[in-house]
Design an enzyme around this catalytic site. Structure first.
Site, PDB file in Angstrom:
ATOM      1  N   CYS A 142      10.174   8.905   9.887  1.00 32.50           N
ATOM      2  CA  CYS A 142       9.099   8.111   9.255  1.00 32.50           C
ATOM      3  C   CYS A 142       8.069   9.027   8.588  1.00 32.50           C
ATOM      4  CB  CYS A 142       8.433   7.238  10.320  1.00 32.50           C
ATOM      5  SG  CYS A 142       6.917   6.452   9.744  1.00 32.50           S
ATOM      6  N   CYS A 156       4.633   8.876  10.285  1.00 31.21           N
ATOM      7  CA  CYS A 156       4.630   9.618  11.558  1.00 31.21           C
ATOM      8  C   CYS A 156       4.486  11.114  11.269  1.00 31.21           C
ATOM      9  CB  CYS A 156       5.916   9.378  12.342  1.00 31.21           C
ATOM     10  SG  CYS A 156       5.999   7.785  13.184  1.00 31.21           S
ATOM     11  N   ASP A 187      -4.614   7.630  -0.444  1.00 31.30           N
ATOM     12  CA  ASP A 187      -3.330   7.249  -1.044  1.00 31.30           C
ATOM     13  C   ASP A 187      -3.065   8.166  -2.246  1.00 31.30           C
ATOM     14  OD1 ASP A 187      -1.650   4.247  -0.992  1.00 31.30           O
ATOM     15  OD2 ASP A 187      -1.312   5.670  -2.638  1.00 31.30           O
ATOM     16  N   HIS A 224       4.111   4.959  16.207  1.00 30.34           N
ATOM     17  CA  HIS A 224       4.924   4.230  15.231  1.00 30.34           C
ATOM     18  C   HIS A 224       4.949   2.744  15.566  1.00 30.34           C
ATOM     19  CE1 HIS A 224       7.842   3.861  12.034  1.00 30.34           C
ATOM     20  NE2 HIS A 224       8.555   3.079  12.826  1.00 30.34           N
ATOM     21  N   ASN A 250       0.544  -4.968   3.914  1.00 30.87           N
ATOM     22  CA  ASN A 250       1.748  -5.650   3.463  1.00 30.87           C
ATOM     23  C   ASN A 250       2.755  -5.686   4.615  1.00 30.87           C
ATOM     24  OD1 ASN A 250       0.774  -5.937   0.776  1.00 30.87           O
ATOM     25  ND2 ASN A 250       1.321  -3.812   0.341  1.00 30.87           N
ATOM     26  N   GLY A 298       5.671  -6.150  -0.561  1.00 30.29           N
ATOM     27  CA  GLY A 298       5.266  -4.866  -1.123  1.00 30.29           C
ATOM     28  C   GLY A 298       5.203  -3.730  -0.115  1.00 30.29           C
ATOM     29  N   HIS A 315       5.732   1.721   8.463  1.00 32.29           N
ATOM     30  CA  HIS A 315       4.803   2.172   9.509  1.00 32.29           C
ATOM     31  C   HIS A 315       3.496   1.465   9.177  1.00 32.29           C
ATOM     32  CE1 HIS A 315       3.205   5.667  12.167  1.00 32.29           C
ATOM     33  NE2 HIS A 315       2.156   4.902  11.872  1.00 32.29           N
ATOM     34  N   HIS A 325       0.162   0.154   8.097  1.00 36.36           N
ATOM     35  CA  HIS A 325      -0.966   0.807   7.438  1.00 36.36           C
ATOM     36  C   HIS A 325      -1.869  -0.237   6.821  1.00 36.36           C
ATOM     37  CE1 HIS A 325       2.553   0.733   4.757  1.00 36.36           C
ATOM     38  NE2 HIS A 325       1.726   0.538   3.737  1.00 36.36           N
ATOM     39  N   HIS A 340      -4.501  -0.736   3.791  1.00 36.74           N
ATOM     40  CA  HIS A 340      -5.046  -0.187   2.553  1.00 36.74           C
ATOM     41  C   HIS A 340      -6.535  -0.555   2.532  1.00 36.74           C
ATOM     42  CE1 HIS A 340      -1.112   0.327   0.326  1.00 36.74           C
ATOM     43  NE2 HIS A 340      -0.728  -0.588   1.206  1.00 36.74           N
TER      44      HIS A 340
HETATM   45  P1  AMP Z   1       2.927  -0.104   0.935  1.00 36.35           P
HETATM   46  O1  AMP Z   1       3.578  -0.218  -0.415  1.00 36.35           O
HETATM   47  O2  AMP Z   1       2.008  -1.223   1.309  1.00 36.35           O
HETATM   48  O3  AMP Z   1       3.953   0.180   2.015  1.00 36.35           O
HETATM   49  O4  AMP Z   1       1.978   1.168   0.856  1.00 36.35           O
HETATM   50  C1  AMP Z   1       2.460   2.469   0.932  1.00 36.35           C
HETATM   51  C2  AMP Z   1       1.458   3.340   0.236  1.00 36.35           C
HETATM   52  O5  AMP Z   1       1.698   4.673   0.630  1.00 36.35           O
HETATM   53  C3  AMP Z   1       1.524   3.298  -1.285  1.00 36.35           C
HETATM   54  O6  AMP Z   1       0.264   2.861  -1.808  1.00 36.35           O
HETATM   55  C4  AMP Z   1       1.839   4.750  -1.671  1.00 36.35           C
HETATM   56  O7  AMP Z   1       1.165   5.154  -2.832  1.00 36.35           O
HETATM   57  C5  AMP Z   1       1.362   5.507  -0.446  1.00 36.35           C
HETATM   58  N1  AMP Z   1       2.012   6.782  -0.179  1.00 36.35           N
HETATM   59  C6  AMP Z   1       3.332   7.049  -0.196  1.00 36.35           C
HETATM   60  N2  AMP Z   1       3.549   8.332   0.162  1.00 36.35           N
HETATM   61  C7  AMP Z   1       2.330   8.876   0.419  1.00 36.35           C
HETATM   62  C8  AMP Z   1       1.872  10.164   0.843  1.00 36.35           C
HETATM   63  N3  AMP Z   1       2.748  11.162   1.086  1.00 36.35           N
HETATM   64  N4  AMP Z   1       0.554  10.371   1.003  1.00 36.35           N
HETATM   65  C9  AMP Z   1      -0.330   9.365   0.770  1.00 36.35           C
HETATM   66  N5  AMP Z   1       0.032   8.130   0.378  1.00 36.35           N
HETATM   67  C10 AMP Z   1       1.347   7.879   0.194  1.00 36.35           C
END
Ligand code: AMP
Length: 114
Positions: A6, A9, A32, A48, A87, A93, A98, A100, A102
């Site tokens: 992950c 993680c 992000d 996780h 999401n 989306g 994992h 999160h 926003h």
């Molecule tokens: P979601 O689409 O709701 O799962 O959000 C995942 C978010 O993670 C997206 O907004 C991506 O831009 C962000 N993301 C993906 N990889 C990374 C990373 N290595 N560091 C920071 N943000 C990331």
């Protein structure tokens, strides 16, 4: 509990670099890499948890901590209005499995979200 495959993680475990904004025993917040607003911070539990769908009463401490940290960061960033989004599932989306939040702010927001 960690999932070795992950991405988030690995970010929580510092195996993958990120721009960390705040951290506690239970939660990490980082910027992000593809921001959708002037402030776009992701907040994750260090453990996780796949998504909000998997949250149980036993996760009460981490849920409280993640929202408290989001409010602190919003205040530190000078946001008087902001949006917190999570999401659940690819259809909504979710691209990283994992949990999160926003934290989005610094621009006007429309409703309903797309
Ligand atoms: P979601 O689409 O709701 O799962 O959000 C995942 C978010 O993670 C997206 O907004 C991506 O831009 C962000 N993301 C993906 N990889 C990374 C990373 N290595 N560091 C920071 N943000 C990331």
């Amino acid at each position: 509990m960690k999932d070795p495959d992950c991405l988030f993680c690995k970010i929580a475990g510092k195996e993958v670099d990120s721009d960390v904004v705040s951290e506690s025993d239970l939660v990490v917040a980082f910027r992000d890499t593809n921001p959708a607003a002037p402030t776009h911070v992701l907040l994750i539990p260090k453990d996780h948890i796949v998504s909000a769908r998997e949250l149980k009463r036993e996760h009460g401490d981490v849920v409280a901590e993640i929202f408290e940290m989001a409010a602190r960061i919003a205040s530190d960033e000078g946001l008087d209005a902001y949006r917190i989004v999570t999401n659940v599932g690819p259809g909504a989306g979710q691209s990283v499995s994992h949990l999160h939040l926003h934290l989005l702010g610094g621009r006007s927001m429309s409703w309903p979200p797309g």
